[in-house]
Structure formats: structure tokens, C-alpha cells
Design an enzyme around this catalytic site. Structure first.
Site, PDB file in Angstrom:
ATOM      1  N   ARG A  26       0.846  -1.187   0.000  1.00 14.59           N
ATOM      2  CA  ARG A  26       0.000   0.000   0.000  1.00 14.59           C
ATOM      3  C   ARG A  26       0.885   1.242   0.000  1.00 14.59           C
ATOM      4  O   ARG A  26       1.896   1.295   0.705  1.00 14.59           O
ATOM      5  CB  ARG A  26      -0.902   0.014   1.248  1.00 14.59           C
ATOM      6  CG  ARG A  26      -2.067  -0.970   1.213  1.00 14.59           C
ATOM      7  CD  ARG A  26      -3.091  -0.615   0.145  1.00 14.59           C
ATOM      8  NE  ARG A  26      -4.237  -1.511   0.128  1.00 14.59           N
ATOM      9  CZ  ARG A  26      -4.351  -2.597  -0.638  1.00 14.59           C
ATOM     10  NH1 ARG A  26      -3.373  -2.927  -1.467  1.00 14.59           N
ATOM     11  NH2 ARG A  26      -5.445  -3.346  -0.604  1.00 14.59           N
TER      12      ARG A  26
ATOM     13  N   GLU B  12      -4.557   7.193  -4.820  1.00 12.03           N
ATOM     14  CA  GLU B  12      -4.704   6.604  -6.159  1.00 12.03           C
ATOM     15  C   GLU B  12      -6.043   7.021  -6.759  1.00 12.03           C
ATOM     16  O   GLU B  12      -7.020   7.131  -6.027  1.00 12.03           O
ATOM     17  CB  GLU B  12      -4.638   5.079  -6.045  1.00 12.03           C
ATOM     18  CG  GLU B  12      -3.273   4.608  -5.546  1.00 12.03           C
ATOM     19  CD  GLU B  12      -3.185   3.097  -5.353  1.00 12.03           C
ATOM     20  OE1 GLU B  12      -4.198   2.397  -5.554  1.00 12.03           O
ATOM     21  OE2 GLU B  12      -2.105   2.629  -4.994  1.00 12.03           O
TER      22      GLU B  12
ATOM     23  N   HIS C 120      -1.258   0.035  -9.701  1.00 10.46           N
ATOM     24  CA  HIS C 120      -1.863  -0.920  -8.757  1.00 10.46           C
ATOM     25  C   HIS C 120      -2.446  -2.146  -9.488  1.00 10.46           C
ATOM     26  O   HIS C 120      -3.662  -2.370  -9.473  1.00 10.46           O
ATOM     27  CB  HIS C 120      -2.942  -0.214  -7.919  1.00 10.46           C
ATOM     28  CG  HIS C 120      -3.227  -0.927  -6.627  1.00 10.46           C
ATOM     29  ND1 HIS C 120      -3.638  -0.290  -5.486  1.00 10.46           N
ATOM     30  CD2 HIS C 120      -3.169  -2.251  -6.291  1.00 10.46           C
ATOM     31  CE1 HIS C 120      -3.836  -1.164  -4.511  1.00 10.46           C
ATOM     32  NE2 HIS C 120      -3.544  -2.379  -4.986  1.00 10.46           N
TER      33      HIS C 120
HETATM   34  C1  DGY Z   1      -5.260  -6.329  -2.757  1.00  8.82           C
HETATM   35  O1  DGY Z   1      -5.872  -7.370  -2.984  1.00  8.82           O
HETATM   36  O2  DGY Z   1      -5.162  -5.847  -1.633  1.00  8.82           O
HETATM   37  C2  DGY Z   1      -4.636  -5.661  -3.916  1.00  8.82           C
HETATM   38  O3  DGY Z   1      -3.920  -4.553  -3.571  1.00  8.82           O
HETATM   39  C3  DGY Z   1      -5.691  -5.339  -4.950  1.00  8.82           C
HETATM   40  O4  DGY Z   1      -5.632  -6.306  -5.897  1.00  8.82           O
END
Ligand code: DGY
Length: 321
Positions: free
Chosen positions: A239, A268, A287
Site C-alpha cells: 500500500r 490513487e 496498482h
Molecule cells: C489487494 O488485494 O489488496 C490488492 O492490492 C488489490 O488487488
């Protein structure tokens, strides 16, 4: 019993919902590439027993308080920092995520990002497309080796272990730092547990796979980049909130570290004016860690299975709290 009503906050393929249509009444936001409006989400949620949400939806205490009829929220992601879990607990609303089904896919992307950054692949691709390949020369676009180097994984969950397995295939030395030790992984991979400072000072590649929490917010800041090797490459596939992006940009500009590969950002989507996009030694992706067609279908199915086993079986399959 009436069929439970499920609101889905993004347009998903009908073919995936079809097998569950005799068990649920689905309502769904009608756009695939645009998040549902806040008001619409609130309005539709009030008529629902359960939700399927994306990481673009912020589910906070206020939202949950206004939806006391909700029983379960199935988040289409393994991360769930978009949902206030403590508040969900307080309001007796179950939250589920999508672990396991995305592990290998996300590890593939993380390792690809590491390689692309080390070998300057995006820069090379841009150069050739802009007609910039004039001659072969000894140090033209020379990058960093990956094989036999040291990788330091911060956050040794399922994805961390899967990245470590890939790293072992490149004869890398694997260090990790995690809240708890993983004796089995240490033996099987093998991998070595080190404290955070040791990981930073010894690793050629520092890979962040930690969730965004109050404790990890902004963890990778100026002081942390200073501890890394000047040749180090930083990879973030968890993240964006765990990184202080201004500090990272300055570390990349001033040669404090050599490069960064980023699949996630603190806010984002980022626009083309984002500081990090101007840096040649930053490889930036929008992402896409778990973004393969197969895995995204599996994630949707896991959300639906969670709802199904909650309403008709013996409880959700992958609850987070
Ligand atoms: C998640 O699953 O947390 C990813 O960042 C999104 O695919």
C-alpha cells in the site's frame, strides 16, 4: 427466507454472478471503470443485506452506523485498509477479504517489478520507442544484477513467502522482517529473520509487503532510506500509505538509493504530474498486483463464496476479524 440482497459497488461480469442468482438478489453499480458515488453507495447499501466492495470505497464508522441492517461486507482485495475494521466489529458486521487466490499472481508482479527496475526495462522501452537507440556501448542502460543478491522482505505473509520462493530461484539470499517469525519458511526457503535495521543495511532489494495500518503509515521515510545501501532498490507492492513519497522522491533524486519500483501510491489514481513519475529511476505501475483475468475472477468468486457460506453455510470462508 427471502433471497438476501447484495449490492456490488462496481460493474462485474454477469457470468460470474449467474451461478449465485438463485440464492441472491444482486444490485450493482453500472460502471466498470468508475467508482460508485458516495451517495449512491449509501442509498443502495441501505436496501442491502450484504455488500461486495472495492478498495476504492471508504467504509468508515459513519457509513456502518447508517447501515445497521448490513450483515457482511466482502471486500474484493486481500488488503482491507479501506474499511474501519474496529467499527465493523462494533456494529457486528462481518468483513471478508480475498487471501490465497491472489498470492502467486501478486508475487509474480512484485518480482517482475523488481526485475524491471533493476534492469531499467521501462527506461529502455521508452528510449527505443523515442528513437533514442543510437549505438551499442558498454555501459548503455547498464542496470543492477538480481541473481545472487540479497532481498529483504518486509512483511512475510503469504505473498512475501511467494516472492521469496521466486528469489530463491534466482539464487538470492533472502532476509525478512515480520511481526512474528516464520520458522517453517525459514527452514523451507530458506530465509533469515533479521531486525528491521539489519534488513535495511544488508539488502540490495528492500521489498515492502506490509499492510497499511496506523503503525506502518509513512514507515519508509527519509531516515529509513538513509539506512539503505546507495545501490539499493526499493519495491512497494502493498500500500502506498506505508511510504513518505516526498522523502522517496528526494532519496531517488539525490542518489540516497538507486531505484524504486512502485505498484501502489498514497493517493490513487495518481496524475501524470506526480513527482515520482518524473524520475527515470522510478518504475511506476497503476496498482495491478493481482490483475490477471484468472485471479480477478477467482477474487470475485471468493467474495461470492463468502456471502454464500455466510448466508447459507456455516460462516464466511475468509473473515478478517
Ligand atoms: C489487494 O488485494 O489488496 C490488492 O492490492 C488489490 O488487488
Amino acid at each position: 427466507m427471502n433471497k438476501p440482497v447484495i449490492y456490488i459497488s462496481r460493474k462485474l461480469p454477469k457470468s460470474l454472478l449467474e451461478p449465485y442468482s438463485d440464492r441472491f438478489t444482486f444490485h450493482m453499480w453500472d460502471q466498470e471503470d468508475k467508482p460508485v458515488d458516495k451517495e449512491e453507495l449509501l442509498k443502495e447499501s441501505k436496501k442491502a443485506d450484504g455488500l461486495i466492495t472495492m478498495l476504492t470505497e471508504k467504509i468508515d464508522d459513519r457509513f456502518l452506523r447508517e447501515n445497521p441492517q448490513l450483515k457482511i461486507i466482502a471486500n474484493l482485495a486481500v488488503g482491507f485498509d479501506n474499511i474501519d475494521i474496529m467499527a465493523a466489529k462494533k456494529h457486528h458486521i462481518i468483513v471478508t477479504n480475498t487471501p490465497d487466490v491472489l498470492t502467486e499472481t501478486t508475487a509474480d508482479l512484485t518480482f517482475a517489478l523488481l526485475m524491471a527496475t533493476a534492469r531499467r526495462m521501462v527506461e529502455a522501452n521508452d528510449l527505443i520507442k523515442q528513437d533514442g537507440w543510437e549505438v551499442w556501448s558498454p555501459f548503455f542502460l547498464a542496470g543492477s544484477d538480481v541473481h545472487h543478491k540479497t532481498i529483504g522482505i518486509v512483511g512475510m505473509g503469504r505473498i512475501g513467502e511467494a516472492v521469496a520462493r521466486r528469489a530463491r530461484g534466482f539464487d538470492m539470499r533472502v532476509l525478512y522482517h515480520n511481526r512474528s517469525r516464520k520458522p517453517q519458511a525459514e527452514k523451507d526457503l530458506p530465509a533469515t529473520y533479521v531486525n528491521f535495521d539489519e534488513l535495511l543495511t544488508q539488502s540490495d532489494f528492500v521489498v515492502s509487503l506490509i499492510p497499511a495500518t496506523e503503525q506502518t503509515k509513512g514507515l519508509f521515510n527519509h531516515d529509513i532510506f538513509l539506512k539503505m545501501k546507495t545501490e539499493a532498490i526499493f519495491i512497494n507492492a502493498s500500500r502506498g500509505a506505508v511510504v513518505n513519497e516526498l522523502d522517496l522522491a528526494s532519496a531517488l533524486e539525490n542518489g540516497v538509493i538507486k531505484g524504486a519500483g512502485l505498484d501502489v501510491f498514497s493517493r490513487e489514481p495518481i496524475g501524470s504530474d506526480h513527482t515520482l513519475l518524473a524520475l527515470k529511476n522510478a518504475v511506476c505501475l497503476p496498482h495491478i498486483g493481482s490483475a490477471t483475468v484468472q485471479t480477478r475472477k477467482d477474487m470475485v468468486r471468493l467474495c461470492l463464496d463468502n456471502l454464500d457460506s455466510y448466508f447459507y453455510g456455516d460462516g464466511p470462508k475468509t473473515p478478517v476479524q
